[in-house]
Design a protein around this motif. Structure first.
Motif, PDB file in Angstrom:
ATOM      1  N   VAL A  12       0.864  -1.179   0.000  1.00  0.00           N
ATOM      2  CA  VAL A  12       0.000   0.000   0.000  1.00  0.00           C
ATOM      3  C   VAL A  12       0.898   1.225   0.000  1.00  0.00           C
ATOM      4  O   VAL A  12       1.857   1.298   0.767  1.00  0.00           O
ATOM      5  N   THR A  13       0.585   2.168  -0.875  1.00  0.00           N
ATOM      6  CA  THR A  13       1.340   3.413  -0.930  1.00  0.00           C
ATOM      7  C   THR A  13       0.404   4.562  -0.610  1.00  0.00           C
ATOM      8  O   THR A  13      -0.702   4.638  -1.149  1.00  0.00           O
ATOM      9  N   GLY A  14       0.857   5.452   0.261  1.00  0.00           N
ATOM     10  CA  GLY A  14       0.104   6.649   0.580  1.00  0.00           C
ATOM     11  C   GLY A  14       0.963   7.871   0.333  1.00  0.00           C
ATOM     12  O   GLY A  14       2.175   7.851   0.585  1.00  0.00           O
ATOM     13  N   ILE A  46       4.591   7.060   1.806  1.00  0.00           N
ATOM     14  CA  ILE A  46       4.563   5.949   2.750  1.00  0.00           C
ATOM     15  C   ILE A  46       4.319   4.667   1.961  1.00  0.00           C
ATOM     16  O   ILE A  46       3.360   4.587   1.190  1.00  0.00           O
ATOM     17  N   ARG A  47       5.186   3.689   2.164  1.00  0.00           N
ATOM     18  CA  ARG A  47       5.062   2.392   1.485  1.00  0.00           C
ATOM     19  C   ARG A  47       5.090   1.313   2.558  1.00  0.00           C
ATOM     20  O   ARG A  47       6.102   1.113   3.215  1.00  0.00           O
ATOM     21  N   VAL A  48       3.940   0.649   2.729  1.00  0.00           N
ATOM     22  CA  VAL A  48       3.800  -0.370   3.776  1.00  0.00           C
ATOM     23  C   VAL A  48       3.049  -1.580   3.230  1.00  0.00           C
ATOM     24  O   VAL A  48       2.512  -1.548   2.129  1.00  0.00           O
ATOM     25  N   ALA A  49       3.003  -2.623   4.044  1.00  0.00           N
ATOM     26  CA  ALA A  49       2.382  -3.877   3.605  1.00  0.00           C
ATOM     27  C   ALA A  49       0.862  -3.797   3.523  1.00  0.00           C
ATOM     28  O   ALA A  49       0.258  -4.426   2.651  1.00  0.00           O
ATOM     29  N   THR A  99      -2.641  17.955   7.286  1.00  0.00           N
ATOM     30  CA  THR A  99      -2.266  16.940   6.306  1.00  0.00           C
ATOM     31  C   THR A  99      -3.462  16.566   5.454  1.00  0.00           C
ATOM     32  O   THR A  99      -4.616  16.742   5.852  1.00  0.00           O
ATOM     33  N   LYS A 100      -3.167  16.040   4.295  1.00  0.00           N
ATOM     34  CA  LYS A 100      -4.175  15.444   3.413  1.00  0.00           C
ATOM     35  C   LYS A 100      -3.544  14.175   2.873  1.00  0.00           C
ATOM     36  O   LYS A 100      -2.442  14.215   2.328  1.00  0.00           O
ATOM     37  N   THR A 101      -4.239  13.052   3.026  1.00  0.00           N
ATOM     38  CA  THR A 101      -3.679  11.766   2.620  1.00  0.00           C
ATOM     39  C   THR A 101      -4.355  11.247   1.366  1.00  0.00           C
ATOM     40  O   THR A 101      -5.590  11.233   1.274  1.00  0.00           O
ATOM     41  N   LEU A 102      -3.539  10.819   0.424  1.00  0.00           N
ATOM     42  CA  LEU A 102      -4.014  10.188  -0.798  1.00  0.00           C
ATOM     43  C   LEU A 102      -3.550   8.733  -0.752  1.00  0.00           C
ATOM     44  O   LEU A 102      -2.359   8.461  -0.625  1.00  0.00           O
ATOM     45  N   VAL A 103      -4.492   7.799  -0.839  1.00  0.00           N
ATOM     46  CA  VAL A 103      -4.167   6.372  -0.829  1.00  0.00           C
ATOM     47  C   VAL A 103      -4.284   5.860  -2.253  1.00  0.00           C
ATOM     48  O   VAL A 103      -5.287   6.095  -2.929  1.00  0.00           O
ATOM     49  N   VAL A 154       9.645  -0.049 -12.894  1.00  0.00           N
ATOM     50  CA  VAL A 154      10.362  -1.023 -12.066  1.00  0.00           C
ATOM     51  C   VAL A 154       9.354  -1.738 -11.176  1.00  0.00           C
ATOM     52  O   VAL A 154       8.227  -1.275 -10.987  1.00  0.00           O
ATOM     53  N   ASP A 155       9.747  -2.849 -10.617  1.00  0.00           N
ATOM     54  CA  ASP A 155       8.912  -3.587  -9.680  1.00  0.00           C
ATOM     55  C   ASP A 155       9.019  -2.906  -8.317  1.00  0.00           C
ATOM     56  O   ASP A 155      10.008  -3.085  -7.598  1.00  0.00           O
ATOM     57  N   LEU A 156       8.023  -2.101  -7.973  1.00  0.00           N
ATOM     58  CA  LEU A 156       8.064  -1.311  -6.745  1.00  0.00           C
ATOM     59  C   LEU A 156       8.141  -2.176  -5.496  1.00  0.00           C
ATOM     60  O   LEU A 156       8.819  -1.823  -4.536  1.00  0.00           O
ATOM     61  N   GLU A 157       7.449  -3.310  -5.487  1.00  0.00           N
ATOM     62  CA  GLU A 157       7.507  -4.176  -4.320  1.00  0.00           C
ATOM     63  C   GLU A 157       8.905  -4.743  -4.130  1.00  0.00           C
ATOM     64  O   GLU A 157       9.391  -4.862  -3.017  1.00  0.00           O
ATOM     65  N   LYS A 158       9.579  -5.026  -5.226  1.00  0.00           N
ATOM     66  CA  LYS A 158      10.949  -5.528  -5.147  1.00  0.00           C
ATOM     67  C   LYS A 158      11.892  -4.424  -4.659  1.00  0.00           C
ATOM     68  O   LYS A 158      12.764  -4.654  -3.813  1.00  0.00           O
ATOM     69  N   VAL A 159      11.710  -3.228  -5.157  1.00  0.00           N
ATOM     70  CA  VAL A 159      12.568  -2.111  -4.792  1.00  0.00           C
ATOM     71  C   VAL A 159      12.379  -1.716  -3.332  1.00  0.00           C
ATOM     72  O   VAL A 159      13.346  -1.489  -2.608  1.00  0.00           O
ATOM     73  N   PHE A 160      11.124  -1.629  -2.863  1.00  0.00           N
ATOM     74  CA  PHE A 160      10.846  -1.131  -1.531  1.00  0.00           C
ATOM     75  C   PHE A 160      10.638  -2.242  -0.505  1.00  0.00           C
ATOM     76  O   PHE A 160      10.524  -1.973   0.685  1.00  0.00           O
ATOM     77  N   GLY A 161      10.526  -3.479  -0.939  1.00  0.00           N
ATOM     78  CA  GLY A 161      10.452  -4.597  -0.018  1.00  0.00           C
ATOM     79  C   GLY A 161       9.247  -4.637   0.890  1.00  0.00           C
ATOM     80  O   GLY A 161       9.324  -5.121   2.007  1.00  0.00           O
ATOM     81  N   CYS A 162       8.122  -4.151   0.432  1.00  0.00           N
ATOM     82  CA  CYS A 162       6.903  -4.196   1.261  1.00  0.00           C
ATOM     83  C   CYS A 162       6.001  -5.324   0.817  1.00  0.00           C
ATOM     84  O   CYS A 162       5.910  -5.675  -0.295  1.00  0.00           O
TER      85      CYS A 162
END
Length: 89
Positions: free
Chosen positions: A2-4, A44-47, A69-73, A81-89
């Motif tokens: 999940v990226t926010g 923010i990049r989390v599982a 703040t204002k959050t965009l999910v 690129v493979d974002l999950e591979k790069v960021f490991g989430c």
């Protein structure tokens, strides 16, 4: 993963301290200083959404100098690129 994107308004004299506080939070991968309506963008990049909610509702509220703040999910992501591979989430 999940990226926010959290758009942040900051007290002018506290910008560097807010950046340091955001970067100290596990899950915050990047912070950008931007021009316009907001002062910073925290990425923010989390599982899962539970981790995202904890960061936004608990961890970030403890940082002095954040005014608003204002959050965009994200719903989907598109990258060269493979974002999950790069960021490991």
């Amino acid at each position: 993963m999940v990226t926010g994107f959290v758009l942040v308004n900051v007290e002018r004299t506290m910008v560097e301290k807010v950046i340091d506080g955001l970067m100290a939070i596990d899950g915050v991968s990047e912070v950008y200083s931007v021009a316009g309506e907001y002062d910073l963008v925290a990425v923010i990049r989390v599982a899962d959404n539970t981790e995202l909610a904890k960061i936004i509702a608990a961890d970030m509220t403890g940082i002095a100098g954040i005014v608003h703040t204002k959050t965009l999910v994200t719903l989907n992501s598109y990258a060269k690129v493979d974002l999950e591979k790069v960021f490991g989430c």
